[in-house]
Design a protein around this motif. Structure first.
Motif, mmCIF file in Angstrom:
data_model
loop_
_atom_site.group_PDB
_atom_site.id
_atom_site.type_symbol
_atom_site.label_atom_id
_atom_site.label_comp_id
_atom_site.label_asym_id
_atom_site.label_seq_id
_atom_site.Cartn_x
_atom_site.Cartn_y
_atom_site.Cartn_z
ATOM 1 N N TYR A 17 0.833 -1.205 0.000
ATOM 2 C CA TYR A 17 0.000 0.000 0.000
ATOM 3 C C TYR A 17 0.862 1.248 0.000
ATOM 4 C CZ TYR A 17 1.175 0.628 4.903
ATOM 5 O OH TYR A 17 1.868 0.834 6.067
ATOM 6 N N ILE A 18 0.185 2.368 -0.229
ATOM 7 C CA ILE A 18 0.821 3.680 -0.094
ATOM 8 C C ILE A 18 -0.131 4.558 0.705
ATOM 9 C CG2 ILE A 18 -0.008 4.395 -2.364
ATOM 10 C CD1 ILE A 18 2.536 6.110 -2.545
ATOM 11 N N ALA A 19 0.375 5.156 1.776
ATOM 12 C CA ALA A 19 -0.474 5.953 2.670
ATOM 13 C C ALA A 19 0.009 7.390 2.813
ATOM 14 C CB ALA A 19 -0.533 5.284 4.047
ATOM 15 N N ARG A 20 0.914 7.822 1.980
ATOM 16 C CA ARG A 20 1.494 9.159 2.156
ATOM 17 C C ARG A 20 0.592 10.287 1.675
ATOM 18 N NH1 ARG A 20 5.232 11.161 -2.327
ATOM 19 N NH2 ARG A 20 4.555 9.970 -4.136
ATOM 20 N N PHE A 21 -0.483 9.954 0.962
ATOM 21 C CA PHE A 21 -1.376 10.989 0.464
ATOM 22 C C PHE A 21 -2.502 11.235 1.468
ATOM 23 C CE2 PHE A 21 0.165 8.858 -3.517
ATOM 24 C CZ PHE A 21 1.048 9.866 -3.864
ATOM 25 N N GLU A 22 -2.990 12.470 1.496
ATOM 26 C CA GLU A 22 -4.003 12.891 2.464
ATOM 27 C C GLU A 22 -5.306 12.113 2.395
ATOM 28 O OE1 GLU A 22 -4.435 15.701 4.715
ATOM 29 O OE2 GLU A 22 -2.249 15.739 4.755
ATOM 30 N N GLU A 23 -5.819 11.922 1.180
ATOM 31 C CA GLU A 23 -7.203 11.481 1.036
ATOM 32 C C GLU A 23 -7.431 9.980 1.166
ATOM 33 O OE1 GLU A 23 -5.323 11.570 -2.948
ATOM 34 O OE2 GLU A 23 -5.416 13.007 -1.322
ATOM 35 N N PHE A 24 -6.488 9.155 0.738
ATOM 36 C CA PHE A 24 -6.700 7.707 0.718
ATOM 37 C C PHE A 24 -5.465 6.932 1.119
ATOM 38 C CE2 PHE A 24 -9.637 8.972 -2.818
ATOM 39 C CZ PHE A 24 -10.816 8.538 -2.237
ATOM 40 N N ILE A 25 -5.711 5.688 1.486
ATOM 41 C CA ILE A 25 -4.673 4.671 1.509
ATOM 42 C C ILE A 25 -4.917 3.881 0.233
ATOM 43 C CG2 ILE A 25 -3.851 2.563 2.624
ATOM 44 C CD1 ILE A 25 -4.969 3.837 5.242
ATOM 45 N N TYR A 26 -3.933 3.812 -0.609
ATOM 46 C CA TYR A 26 -4.065 3.077 -1.864
ATOM 47 C C TYR A 26 -3.460 1.691 -1.671
ATOM 48 C CZ TYR A 26 -5.051 7.621 -3.959
ATOM 49 O OH TYR A 26 -5.599 8.849 -4.266
ATOM 50 N N VAL A 27 -4.290 0.656 -1.726
ATOM 51 C CA VAL A 27 -3.771 -0.714 -1.669
ATOM 52 C C VAL A 27 -3.465 -1.107 -3.106
ATOM 53 C CG1 VAL A 27 -4.223 -3.106 -1.055
ATOM 54 C CG2 VAL A 27 -5.042 -1.269 0.431
ATOM 55 N N LEU A 28 -2.187 -1.298 -3.380
ATOM 56 C CA LEU A 28 -1.729 -1.534 -4.747
ATOM 57 C C LEU A 28 -1.796 -3.003 -5.149
ATOM 58 C CD1 LEU A 28 1.419 0.780 -4.656
ATOM 59 C CD2 LEU A 28 -0.877 1.347 -5.477
ATOM 60 N N HIS A 29 -1.521 -3.893 -4.202
ATOM 61 C CA HIS A 29 -1.458 -5.309 -4.559
ATOM 62 C C HIS A 29 -1.510 -6.175 -3.303
ATOM 63 C CE1 HIS A 29 -0.736 -8.641 -7.162
ATOM 64 N NE2 HIS A 29 0.564 -8.791 -6.923
ATOM 65 N N SER A 30 -2.126 -7.345 -3.430
ATOM 66 C CA SER A 30 -2.146 -8.372 -2.379
ATOM 67 C C SER A 30 -1.751 -9.674 -3.052
ATOM 68 C CB SER A 30 -3.551 -8.511 -1.784
ATOM 69 O OG SER A 30 -4.015 -7.279 -1.288
ATOM 70 N N PHE A 31 -0.828 -10.392 -2.443
ATOM 71 C CA PHE A 31 -0.357 -11.613 -3.102
ATOM 72 C C PHE A 31 0.265 -12.580 -2.101
ATOM 73 C CE2 PHE A 31 3.028 -8.528 -3.117
ATOM 74 C CZ PHE A 31 4.203 -9.243 -2.920
ATOM 75 N N VAL A 32 0.421 -13.819 -2.553
ATOM 76 C CA VAL A 32 1.098 -14.853 -1.784
ATOM 77 C C VAL A 32 2.541 -14.868 -2.239
ATOM 78 C CG1 VAL A 32 1.177 -17.308 -1.209
ATOM 79 C CG2 VAL A 32 -1.013 -16.225 -1.727
ATOM 80 N N LYS A 33 3.441 -14.803 -1.293
ATOM 81 C CA LYS A 33 4.864 -14.816 -1.626
ATOM 82 C C LYS A 33 5.383 -16.229 -1.375
ATOM 83 C CE LYS A 33 9.075 -12.270 -0.822
ATOM 84 N NZ LYS A 33 9.691 -11.148 -0.133
ATOM 85 N N LYS A 34 5.831 -16.875 -2.434
ATOM 86 C CA LYS A 34 6.220 -18.285 -2.340
ATOM 87 C C LYS A 34 7.730 -18.501 -2.308
ATOM 88 C CE LYS A 34 1.983 -19.832 -4.387
ATOM 89 N NZ LYS A 34 1.292 -20.702 -5.294
ATOM 90 N N THR A 35 8.494 -17.475 -2.629
ATOM 91 C CA THR A 35 9.949 -17.591 -2.610
ATOM 92 C C THR A 35 10.525 -16.431 -1.805
ATOM 93 O OG1 THR A 35 10.207 -16.288 -4.627
ATOM 94 C CG2 THR A 35 10.007 -18.682 -4.897
ATOM 95 N N GLN A 36 11.815 -16.497 -1.541
ATOM 96 C CA GLN A 36 12.496 -15.437 -0.790
ATOM 97 C C GLN A 36 12.372 -14.084 -1.506
ATOM 98 O OE1 GLN A 36 14.073 -16.324 2.076
ATOM 99 N NE2 GLN A 36 14.748 -14.285 2.600
#
Length: 141
Positions: free
Chosen positions: A96-115
């Motif tokens: 996510y990115i939360a540095r902007f005043e109006e929103f928290i932008y969730v950019l991506h959600s994923f399963v991490k399977k490797t290092q």
């Protein structure tokens, strides 16, 4: 002394309730979440425990707090942060990115399977980050 009930303030239930409600009003309003692309649907595919943890961590971010386990990833964009959720035998990530005043932008959600984070996931994050920045630039102009 409470003027209404003529009791000491700490013993007056009405005054205590008013104080509690006025404190709640003084708290800042949580930031809304703007889910980018399939990020919300992807998060909903996580197991129940990982979803619940992600929800609690995003709620903290909405109120300006830091998640329990996070990592800023500047290579993906200024202010981009990764919430790390290690549940069962998998690692789940919410970026996510939360540095902007109006929103928290969730950019991506994923399963991490490797290092290392997969190239495809990094591309999605960077593309969605650019999309957010460009939208905000257009609104400003």
């Amino acid at each position: 002394m409470c003027a209404r009930k003529r009791k000491p303030d700490r013993e007056c239930v009405s005054c205590a309730e008013e104080d509690r409600y006025s404190l709640a009003r003084q708290r800042k309003k949580p930031k809304d979440i703007d889910w980018r692309g399939s990020s919300r649907d992807d998060l909903l595919t996580f197991p129940a425990e990982a979803r619940a943890t992600a929800g609690r961590e995003l709620r903290k971010v909405q109120f300006g707090e830091e998640p329990a386990d996070f990592k800023p990833v500047h290579d993906w964009g200024a202010g981009v942060t990764e919430i790390r959720l290690d549940q069962e035998k998998n690692a789940y990530r919410v970026v996510y990115i939360a540095r902007f005043e109006e929103f928290i932008y969730v950019l991506h959600s994923f399963v991490k399977k490797t290092q290392r984070t997969r190239r495809e996931d990094v591309k999605i994050i960077k593309d969605r980050y650019r999309e957010v920045v460009n939208e905000r630039r257009k609104k400003r102009d």
